[in-house]
Design an enzyme around this catalytic site. Structure first.
Site, short mmCIF file in Angstrom:
data_model
loop_
_atom_site.label_atom_id
_atom_site.label_comp_id
_atom_site.label_asym_id
_atom_site.label_seq_id
_atom_site.Cartn_x
_atom_site.Cartn_y
_atom_site.Cartn_z
N GLU A 270 -6.36 -8.16 -0.18
CA GLU A 270 -6.73 -8.14 1.23
C GLU A 270 -8.19 -7.78 1.38
O GLU A 270 -8.70 -6.88 0.71
CB GLU A 270 -5.95 -7.06 1.99
CG GLU A 270 -4.49 -7.27 2.12
CD GLU A 270 -3.85 -6.12 2.90
OE1 GLU A 270 -4.56 -5.42 3.66
OE2 GLU A 270 -2.64 -5.92 2.73
N GLU B 69 0.82 -1.22 0.00
CA GLU B 69 0.00 0.00 0.00
C GLU B 69 0.86 1.27 0.00
O GLU B 69 0.82 2.06 0.94
CB GLU B 69 -0.95 0.01 1.20
CG GLU B 69 -2.00 -1.07 1.14
CD GLU B 69 -3.06 -0.95 2.24
OE1 GLU B 69 -2.79 -0.29 3.25
OE2 GLU B 69 -4.16 -1.50 2.06
C1 GLA Z 1 -4.02 -2.68 5.01
C2 GLA Z 1 -2.62 -3.23 5.17
C3 GLA Z 1 -2.54 -4.41 6.10
C4 GLA Z 1 -3.38 -4.18 7.32
C5 GLA Z 1 -4.80 -3.90 6.90
C6 GLA Z 1 -5.72 -3.71 8.06
O1 GLA Z 1 -4.72 -3.22 3.97
O2 GLA Z 1 -2.04 -3.56 3.95
O3 GLA Z 1 -1.20 -4.58 6.47
O4 GLA Z 1 -2.89 -3.11 8.05
O5 GLA Z 1 -4.81 -2.73 6.15
O6 GLA Z 1 -7.00 -3.42 7.64
#
Ligand code: GLA
Length: 656
Positions: free
Chosen positions: A306, A154
């Site tokens: 995710e 991210e």
């Molecule tokens: C993001 C991050 C993860 C985690 C999630 C929690 O997507 O990439 O590492 O912190 O959020 O929601």
């Protein structure tokens, strides 16, 4: 041939998630594997936040634990998406090299102790990130568990540091060539901002009053480009070792910091993280929007990198997913093109900042509802994979979106802070979603010729190329519908003569755009047949334009709220949701676009992927839906003829 997601899925749907076993004693690992196998997990992402474990002291390498894990996963038939750990540098890096730490807008350093505390512009950070990436790639290039690379995580860190300022100057020199050109583009004649020396230019730090819009816009472009440079550097390292393996980095949905159109071109696999709020009545629509956008960026199957099996822990109040919702939203992602359904994270942490964020195995353990539902979902995905994995559907409608336009239109000196690009984009997508019209997204300079309908919720700034593209699209028979504040500025955020590009005004039939009349939050304006919100306009239409609906009463009485000239439609206000939906249904019908199924109840979503029809009940009440013909439901193996009954959060995946 570029490596692709299909090389990894090989007819399956990837199912799994971020696996962070370094947080657990090694005795836990066999249990993880047992539960993964029971649930049908076939892919995990390792190492996202492992830098300090891999390099506990500068230059030292500790790969033993990762070797054992890779072997263990491989022995159990679970593929590994290996991450470069560069999103969270170890404490020693910041301590020894404070120049690797980012600086915020107010000049404050962002220290270690959280994550993503790296300066994209720091040469020291880039050097250390490259070194660990190189060693990781060298070590695991030939490991049979390795299926894909996941670079960083991210990308989202802005940086206003001295290092960023130095790179910003270099970026600007390359873009403008001369200070004269920069001064012209930024309009620095306003407020005595003329630059006489490149060294005078800094990142747009905290200022006394409104900042220069050109500088802010270029800084956003620069930030996206610098983060992209970091991505490319690591991508190119791993590619040297494993040219046959795809590379991805996970986007945040509709995130303002990255020009994801541009980034997607550099990825082999486009992936996204998606966390709709289970309590949000429009959670499913938000999901659909992000999924449509990701599919369009991927131009094919994509990866849900995710999602959460239960609650997240970063909203004010964090709700679990009611029984069945995780399955439903996962199938929705597959319907809209995902070939991977993955989570953050496998096992819920007991320590650390995200210990209350759910995992596929929650604190309740294997007997908890969350894991039990995960198991059920794994089985469902295996049942449908053979018929959907690898397939892709194009749709008849394109919604246009562009980060540069978003950035330019977001300046603090705009006429209404109520007008927000993401909110407007969401409102228009919602109208299409509620009309059961499936849509792609496209960039305004993309080839639009194959679409029957092109929808522009708002593109405040447009290049000449984009304008020519829209004009050509309508000329060759396409239907275009545009919302207000479109074509106002050029790519330097310079207002176009007349307050809106003259060619676009002519296209829509706007002779003179006298004034913008923004509305207060909650205020609405009466129009013929509907109420408008957020914005209204004082427009003098040209003779050949048709007023479809006029404002009623008030200052704008009788003036066009909705205007059309041939196949080009213009909305100078944002109709309330049901009204926007009706209008788009009408325009769509004229353009020959049809809902996926006729007569669908509001809470039911239907999406075609290849020849498979997904029908999803987002409601808590059972529904019966007309699905003409005879189908096999891949989830249950039963035959469905004409009528389909779905229970609360029920889903069917129908094959003719
Ligand atoms: C993001 C991050 C993860 C985690 C999630 C929690 O997507 O990439 O590492 O912190 O959020 O929601």
């Amino acid at each position: 041939m570029k490596p692709a997601l299909a090389d990894v899925t090989r007819g399956r749907i990837l199912f799994g998630g971020d696996y962070n076993p370094e947080q657990w004693p090694e005795e836990t690992w066999p249990d993880d594997i047992r539960l993964m196998r029971d649930a049908g997990v076939n892919s995990v992402t390792l190492g996202v936040f492992s830098w300090s474990k891999l390099e506990p002291r500068p230059g030292e390498r500790q790969f033993g634990w990762l070797d054992r894990l890779m072997d263990l996963l491989h022995a159990n038939g679970i593929g590994v998406v290996l991450a470069t750990p560069t999103a969270s540098p170890p404490p020693w890096l910041g301590r020894l090299h404070p120049d690797t730490l980012p600086v915020d807008e107010d000049g404050r350093t962002e220290w270690w102790g959280g994550r993503q505390h790296f300066s994209h512009s720091s040469a020291t950070y880039r050097r250390h990130a490259a070194a660990i990436t190189e060693d990781l790639a060298a070590r695991y290039a030939t490991h049979p568990a390795l299926t894909m690379w996941h670079i960083n995580n991210e990308y989202c860190t802005y940086d206003w540091s001295e290092a960023a300022a130095a790179r910003f100057r270099g970026w600007l020199r390359r873009k403008y060539g001369s200070l004269d050109a920069l001064n012209t583009a930024w309009g620095t004649a306003f407020w005595s901002q003329g630059y006489g020396d490149w060294e005078e230019i800094h990142t747009p730090r905290h200022a006394h009053y409104l900042k220069n819009p050109g500088q802010v816009l270029d800084f956003k472009r620069f930030t996206s480009d610098m983060l992209l440079e970091c991505f490319l550097a690591e991508r190119d390292i791993v590619r040297r070792y494993t040219p046959h393996l795809p590379v991805t980095t996970n986007f945040m949905p509709l995130w303002a910091g990255q020009d994801a159109w541009r980034w997607a071109e550099e990825e082999d696999v486009v992936s996204v993280d998606l966390y709709p709020d289970p309590r949000d009545p429009f959670g499913a629509q938000h999901g659909a929007l992000v999924q449509d956008m990701t599919r369009s960026q991927a131009r094919g199957p994509w990866m849900l990198m995710e999602q959460a099996a239960g609650p997240v822990n970063w909203r004010g109040v964090n709700h679990p997913k009611p029984r069945g919702l995780n399955r439903l939203w996962s199938l929705q992602a597959v319907a809209r093109g995902a070939d991977a359904v993955c989570y953050f994270q496998w096992r819920q942490s007991r320590q650390g900042a995200e210990k209350f964020h759910s995992g596929m195995v929650g604190h309740a353990g294997e007997h908890g509802r969350t894991y039990q539902e995960i198991k059920g979902l794994g089985a469902d995905l295996a049942r449908i994979a053979g018929e959907v994995s690898g397939s892709h559907s194009d749709h008849d409608i394109a919604v246009l979106h562009d980060w540069h336009s978003w950035w330019a239109g977001a300046h603090e000196g705009r006429l209404s802070t109520e007008v927000d690009h993401a909110r407007i984009l969401t409102a228009w997508h919602r109208a299409l979603w509620e009309a059961h019209l499936t849509t792609d997204f496209a960039h305004p300079e993309h080839d639009l010729t194959r679409y029957r309908l092109v929808v522009v919720p708002q593109l405040y700034a447009l290049t000449d190329t984009a304008i020519d593209n829209l004009l050509a699209y309508v000329r060759q028979g396409g239907t275009l519908v545009s919302g207000f504040l479109t074509g106002v500025a050029d790519e330097d955020d310079r207002v176009r003569p007349g307050g809106m590009d003259a060619r676009l005004r002519e296209l829509f039939g706007i002779r003179t755009l006298h004034e913008w009349w923004p509305l207060e939050a909650g205020e609405s304006v009466e129009c013929e047949g509907f109420r408008g919100t957020l914005w209204s306009e004082e427009i003098d239409k040209s003779d050949d334009a048709l007023t479809v609906a006029a404002y009623k009463g008030g200052e704008l009485d009788g003036l066009p709220a909705v205007l059309r000239t041939g196949r080009a439609w213009y909305l100078s206000t944002l109709p309330e949701p049901a009204d926007l939906r009706e209008l788009l249904e009408r325009i769509g019908a004229e353009a020959g676009v049809r809902p996926v199924l006729d007569g669908l109840p509001a809470q039911v979503e239907a999406v075609r992927r290849g020849d498979v029809l997904f029908v999803l009940n987002h409601g808590r009440e059972p529904v019966t839906v007309k699905v003409p013909g005879t189908h096999r439901d891949l989830l249950t193996g039963t035959t469905v003829t004409d009528d389909l009954t779905l229970g609360r959060y029920g889903a069917a995946v129908l094959k003719p």
